[in-house]
Design an enzyme around this catalytic site. Structure first.
Site, PDB file in Angstrom:
ATOM      1  N   LYS A   1      12.806  74.301  -3.893  1.00 38.99           N
ATOM      2  CA  LYS A   1      12.662  72.916  -4.333  1.00 38.99           C
ATOM      3  C   LYS A   1      13.569  72.035  -3.485  1.00 38.99           C
ATOM      4  O   LYS A   1      14.767  72.317  -3.322  1.00 38.99           O
ATOM      5  CB  LYS A   1      13.083  72.838  -5.808  1.00 38.99           C
ATOM      6  CG  LYS A   1      12.121  72.097  -6.690  1.00 38.99           C
ATOM      7  CD  LYS A   1      12.482  72.355  -8.122  1.00 38.99           C
ATOM      8  CE  LYS A   1      11.947  71.287  -9.027  1.00 38.99           C
ATOM      9  NZ  LYS A   1      12.366  71.501 -10.411  1.00 38.99           N
TER      10      LYS A   1
HETATM   11  O1  G3P Z   1      10.937  69.257 -14.092  1.00 40.81           O
HETATM   12  C1  G3P Z   1      11.829  68.194 -14.206  1.00 40.81           C
HETATM   13  C2  G3P Z   1      12.427  68.162 -15.544  1.00 40.81           C
HETATM   14  O2  G3P Z   1      13.300  69.235 -15.718  1.00 40.81           O
HETATM   15  C3  G3P Z   1      13.080  66.884 -15.876  1.00 40.81           C
HETATM   16  O3  G3P Z   1      12.815  66.656 -17.202  1.00 40.81           O
HETATM   17  O4  G3P Z   1      13.029  65.586 -19.391  1.00 40.81           O
HETATM   18  O5  G3P Z   1      15.021  65.733 -17.842  1.00 40.81           O
HETATM   19  O6  G3P Z   1      13.150  64.191 -17.347  1.00 40.81           O
HETATM   20  P1  G3P Z   1      13.536  65.481 -17.989  1.00 40.81           P
END
Ligand code: G3P
Length: 217
Positions: free
Chosen positions: A83
């Site tokens: 990534k």
């Molecule tokens: O895949 C990206 C994810 O881990 C971010 O999620 O909910 O922190 O925006 P969030």
């Protein structure tokens, strides 16, 4: 549509994998930190039992070190995807790595332009963050739809991973908008397969079956 698990928690991954619902896993530095385990150890453990791509993120932000780190991470297992954050150095790294046959997932995508650039640079996957776009008062699902349209118009091969999925609507919207993959936190899965009317239906079937069995007793 493929389902990836957006977590580095081995127990959660095993649980969903046992249902046949885990097509891959994505991690990031925050998710690795949450588990409190050695980065390489946890990623190789996940890669050993999941039959699908496992994304592991670089932690450098300059081209030279990103590429160096990515080459090392890619040796951990055959199904590793590296990534890379969506920056100028990140695009350069994606371009170099894709020429070396190393699969990349270009992350932190918030616009069609960013996704288009990552795809043109050779990213295997591009990861728009649906929930975080909604947080800004914009429309995360619309970005998925537009990205899919652009990839299709130009025949670009990158696959869209709808990330930052927090609700049923995020998943369903991403599926309808043409995301190839959704990466879903383990805690959200339960909300996806549950419905209050399913629970109510089971309760009423149980009650009626008990009444049937007790007839004439
Ligand atoms: O895949 C990206 C994810 O881990 C971010 O999620 O909910 O922190 O925006 P969030």
């Amino acid at each position: 549509m493929k389902f990836f698990l957006d977590t580095a928690n081995v127990d959660q991954i095993k649980r969903i994998n046992d249902l046949g619902l885990c097509d891959g896993v994505t991690t990031n530095p925050s998710l690795i930190n949450k588990e409190g385990r050695d980065f390489k150890e946890v990623v190789t453990e996940i890669a050993s039992f999941v039959d699908g791509p496992i994304s592991a993120e670089v932690t450098s932000y300059d081209y030279e070190n990103m590429v160096k780190e990515a080459r090392y991470i890619a040796t951990w297992a055959d199904n590793i995807v590296v990534k890379i954050p969506m920056t100028e150095d990140g695009l350069k790294a994606v371009n170099t790595l894709s020429k070396e046959g190393i699969k990349t997932n270009c992350t932190l995508i918030f616009s069609v332009s960013q996704g288009l650039m990552a795809a043109k640079a050779g990213a295997t996957y591009i990861s728009p963050f649906v929930g975080r776009i909604d947080d800004m008062g914009e429309d995360g699902i619309r970005l998925i739809r537009e990205l899919r349209e652009v990839l299709d118009i130009y025949g670009l091969e990158s696959e869209i991973i709808a990330a930052s999925i927090r609700t049923n609507k995020h998943l369903e919207g991403s599926a309808l908008a043409g995301a190839h993959i959704a990466t879903i936190p383990g805690s959200i899965f339960e909300k996806l397969w549950s419905h209050p009317l399913t629970d109510a239906g089971i309760a009423s079937f149980k009650k009626d079956w008990e009444a049937f069995e007790n007839r004439g007793k």
